[in-house]
Design an enzyme around this catalytic site. Structure first.
Site, PDB file in Angstrom:
ATOM      1  N   THR A 188       0.845  -1.196   0.000  1.00  0.00           N
ATOM      2  CA  THR A 188       0.000   0.000   0.000  1.00  0.00           C
ATOM      3  C   THR A 188       0.875   1.239   0.000  1.00  0.00           C
ATOM      4  O   THR A 188       1.854   1.317   0.751  1.00  0.00           O
ATOM      5  CB  THR A 188      -0.933   0.025   1.220  1.00  0.00           C
ATOM      6  OG1 THR A 188      -1.848  -1.084   1.130  1.00  0.00           O
ATOM      7  CG2 THR A 188      -1.737   1.321   1.268  1.00  0.00           C
ATOM      8  N   PHE A 190       1.129   5.140   0.829  1.00  0.00           N
ATOM      9  CA  PHE A 190       0.544   6.190   1.652  1.00  0.00           C
ATOM     10  C   PHE A 190       1.108   7.540   1.228  1.00  0.00           C
ATOM     11  O   PHE A 190       2.248   7.622   0.746  1.00  0.00           O
ATOM     12  CB  PHE A 190       0.876   5.977   3.133  1.00  0.00           C
ATOM     13  CG  PHE A 190       0.218   4.771   3.751  1.00  0.00           C
ATOM     14  CD1 PHE A 190      -0.915   4.904   4.549  1.00  0.00           C
ATOM     15  CD2 PHE A 190       0.728   3.506   3.537  1.00  0.00           C
ATOM     16  CE1 PHE A 190      -1.514   3.794   5.120  1.00  0.00           C
ATOM     17  CE2 PHE A 190       0.129   2.381   4.099  1.00  0.00           C
ATOM     18  CZ  PHE A 190      -0.997   2.532   4.892  1.00  0.00           C
TER      19      PHE A 190
END
Length: 310
Positions: free
Chosen positions: A194, A196
């Site tokens: 992921t 960010f």
């Protein structure tokens, strides 16, 4: 705060009070303590005071109002794709992207003490985590149930203490809520990662001499044939590498005329300036969300092999 499951509330209260005393050190994230966003926050700001927010809207508002100095927000996943809510919240905010961070996400199946894998019938988690473990759960006839965030789902399992109920979350969340980890690494694909972004009220002016930089922009092209081709032509002719381009439908229409883009370089570079000038000429509007240092893991992806939560 009362919308968090009971096991998370005391911790949220304590963390919120600490952040209120020193807002300059506070870093907002969405989710309950133990969420992957909490992990990312700890990695980006080891000395910061993590501030849990139940929704993304609350995390944005915390920075805009001065309750927090930064926010660490997930924007896309290598398997499940974009976090759509962020792509609509960011243009509506006055915040700027000042950094990026990549987190290797390893999902675990968490349950109450003594529960067995063969007894689990329901798994609660954030929709992104559910989509990243869909095949694994389907193969074991485990129904997926959406919840606000991964760690909140772990807190819910700890609160209800039902042996057929589990959460899909990190080993960090298992430690916080005193749950058993039945299985580790249940994500459907390897290298589940992921990305960010770090948000702040003021933009950053990184020095390219200190390393490569990224820029994130939002633009709306004019409604004419080949508008996108013309708008992005300056990036090709000036040798600017676009690393991400996504289109969006807004206001109930099915005309994909709005775009997010990431590219390598700074608007202070003459070549980037020329590319942006051409883009602006063919667009209705253009907004630069921020220029910030590239995460080292863009050049060294092996650094992501450390499992999150360890």
């Amino acid at each position: 705060m009362q919308i968090y499951p009971e096991p998370a509330r005391e911790m949220v209260s304590r963390m919120t009070a600490a952040a209120a005393e020193r807002p300059a050190q506070a870093v907002a994230f969405q989710g309950a303590p133990g969420a992957y966003s909490h992990l990312a926050t700890k990695q980006v700001f080891p000395e910061g005071l993590a501030l849990p927010c139940f929704t993304f809207d609350e995390a944005f508002e915390a920075v805009e109002s001065g309750k927090a100095n930064h926010a660490v927000i997930p924007i896309e996943n290598s398997y499940a794709g974009r976090v759509a809510e962020i792509h609509f919240l960011l243009p509506a905010s006055n915040l700027h992207i000042v950094g990026e961070h990549f987190l290797r996400v390893r999902h675990s199946l968490l349950a109450v003490k003594g529960a067995k894998l063969e007894d689990i019938r329901r798994a609660y988690s954030h929709t992104q985590a559910l989509s990243q473990t869909r095949k694994w759960c389907a193969a074991r006839s485990i129904s997926q149930v959406p919840f606000a965030d991964t760690a909140g789902a772990a807190a819910l399992v700890a609160e209800r203490r039902e042996p057929d109920m589990a959460a899909i979350a990190s080993s960090f969340a298992a430690q916080i809520y005193d749950l058993d980890t039945l299985v580790e690494g249940i994500e459907d694909v390897a290298h589940n990662t992921t990305r960010f972004v770090v948000l702040a009220r003021e933009p950053l002016k990184p020095n390219p001499a200190n390393g490569a930089v990224m820029t994130t922009i939002f633009f709306e092209v004019r409604n004419i044939p080949a508008a996108l081709y013309k708008a992005l032509g300056g990036f090709a002719t000036n040798g600017i590498n676009i690393t991400k381009l996504e289109s969006y439908q807004q206001q109930g229409t099915f005309t994909a005329s709005e775009f997010f883009a990431d590219f390598e370089g700074s608007p202070d570079d003459p070549a980037v300036q020329r590319a942006l000038e051409e883009l602006e000429f063919h667009s209705k509007r253009l907004r630069i969300f921020g220029t910030y240092p590239q995460a080292l893991t863009r050049q060294h992806p092996d650094a992501l092999d450390t499992p999150s939560g360890d």
